[in-house]
Design a protein around this motif. Structure first.
Motif, PDB file in Angstrom:
ATOM      1  N   UNK A 159       0.782  -1.220   0.000  1.00  0.00           N
ATOM      2  CA  UNK A 159       0.000   0.000   0.000  1.00  0.00           C
ATOM      3  C   UNK A 159       0.810   1.264   0.000  1.00  0.00           C
ATOM      4  N   UNK A 160       1.860   1.342  -0.771  1.00  0.00           N
ATOM      5  CA  UNK A 160       2.660   2.561  -0.840  1.00  0.00           C
ATOM      6  C   UNK A 160       2.617   3.102  -2.261  1.00  0.00           C
TER       7      UNK A 160
ATOM      8  N   UNK B  97       4.979   3.319  10.896  1.00  0.00           N
ATOM      9  CA  UNK B  97       5.517   4.508  11.582  1.00  0.00           C
ATOM     10  C   UNK B  97       6.673   5.155  10.814  1.00  0.00           C
ATOM     11  N   UNK B  98       7.570   4.337  10.271  1.00  0.00           N
ATOM     12  CA  UNK B  98       8.810   4.862   9.707  1.00  0.00           C
ATOM     13  C   UNK B  98       8.718   4.986   8.192  1.00  0.00           C
ATOM     14  N   UNK B  99       9.068   6.151   7.691  1.00  0.00           N
ATOM     15  CA  UNK B  99       9.052   6.403   6.244  1.00  0.00           C
ATOM     16  C   UNK B  99      10.338   7.100   5.844  1.00  0.00           C
TER      17      UNK B  99
ATOM     18  N   UNK C 221      10.168   4.859   0.859  1.00  0.00           N
ATOM     19  CA  UNK C 221      10.146   3.525   1.444  1.00  0.00           C
ATOM     20  C   UNK C 221       9.485   3.571   2.806  1.00  0.00           C
ATOM     21  N   UNK C 222       8.911   2.455   3.198  1.00  0.00           N
ATOM     22  CA  UNK C 222       8.370   2.312   4.532  1.00  0.00           C
ATOM     23  C   UNK C 222       9.039   1.118   5.201  1.00  0.00           C
ATOM     24  N   UNK C 223       9.203   1.204   6.501  1.00  0.00           N
ATOM     25  CA  UNK C 223       9.732   0.082   7.253  1.00  0.00           C
ATOM     26  C   UNK C 223       8.556  -0.714   7.779  1.00  0.00           C
TER      27      UNK C 223
ATOM     28  N   UNK D  55       9.809  -1.707   2.283  1.00  0.00           N
ATOM     29  CA  UNK D  55       9.119  -1.784   0.999  1.00  0.00           C
ATOM     30  C   UNK D  55       9.234  -0.441   0.318  1.00  0.00           C
ATOM     31  N   UNK D  56       9.538  -0.490  -0.984  1.00  0.00           N
ATOM     32  CA  UNK D  56       9.755   0.733  -1.734  1.00  0.00           C
ATOM     33  C   UNK D  56       8.569   1.040  -2.641  1.00  0.00           C
ATOM     34  N   UNK D  57       8.331   2.318  -2.851  1.00  0.00           N
ATOM     35  CA  UNK D  57       7.367   2.746  -3.847  1.00  0.00           C
ATOM     36  C   UNK D  57       7.942   2.591  -5.241  1.00  0.00           C
TER      37      UNK D  57
END
Lengths: 111, 111
Positions: free
Chosen positions: B3-4, B30-32, B92-94, B101-103
């Motif tokens: 979902x990014x 939480x982390x981006x 990216x999100x952690x 995971x990367x956009x």
């Protein structure tokens, strides 16, 4: 700034041959070592995350090993196929502070 | 992909103009992070966020600012775009202690 080195920078391999490349990273304050596969115009795809010295991970024809004491990881590809052509990135760190990436190994598989 | 989404996917802008890139996630992580990718440099961290209104600088933060007013959105702003900021930008999100995971990336060209 952490220093993550990948070698070689680029690699041409004949289809069907096996190959490997290296990632070196700081051996102190180890958290995790990541391998990504990245194709132009796409997002990096996670291959492996390794956290323990001696870790070995395998996904199909691709495998990776980790030596945290000496600060290196190897990525192996067995029986290379044209679809393996990509840039392989390793990254050190993780948790909240993000990843430090190497510059990548650009792999070209020649039919 | 977890979902990014990034927007826009492509942008051409003139030197000196402000530009904002958006990263949106649907899973409340939480982390981006914002990275830029340039030939010969791998992925380099620009800014990252621990949560709403909690951000920090990465390796190559000069010329960039970020904002995180909602958990789901992390905005990257180039206050006055320069040609050296022509790049591909990845959010990216952690997703857990080790996974990222990367956009799909935003290709920005500054002319």
């Amino acid at each position: 700034i952490l220093n993550v080195e990948q070698s070689p920078q680029s690699l041409h391999v004949q289809e069907g041959d096996s190959t490997n490349f290296t990632c070196s990273f700081p051996s102190s304050n180890f958290y995790a070592l990541h391998w990504y596969r990245w194709e132009t115009a796409k997002s990096p795809e996670a291959l492996f995350v390794m956290t323990l010295n001696g870790d070995e991970k395998k996904k199909g024809r691709i495998s990776a090993t980790l030596n945290t004491k000496e600060g290196y990881s190897y990525l192996y590809i067995k029986g290379s196929q044209p679809e393996d052509s990509a840039t392989y990135l390793c990254a050190f760190g993780g948790g909240a502070d993000g990843l430090t990436f190497g510059k990548g190994t650009h792999l070209i598989i020649q039919p | 992909d977890a979902g990014i989404t990034q927007s826009p996917r492509h942008k051409v802008t003139e030197t000196g103009t402000p530009v904002t890139l958006r990263c949106h996630q649907t899973e409340n992580h939480r982390y981006m992070y914002w990275y830029r990718q340039d030939p010969g440099h791998g992925l380099r961290l620009i800014h990252y966020s621990y949560g709403v209104k909690d951000t920090d600088k990465g390796e190559v933060s000069d010329g960039y600012s970020v904002s995180r007013s909602k958990t789901e959105d992390f905005l990257l702003t180039l206050e006055s775009a320069t040609s050296s900021q022509t790049s591909v930008y990845f959010c990216a999100i952690s997703t857990d202690n080790y996974g990222y995971t990367f956009g799909s990336g935003t290709r920005l060209t500054v002319v």
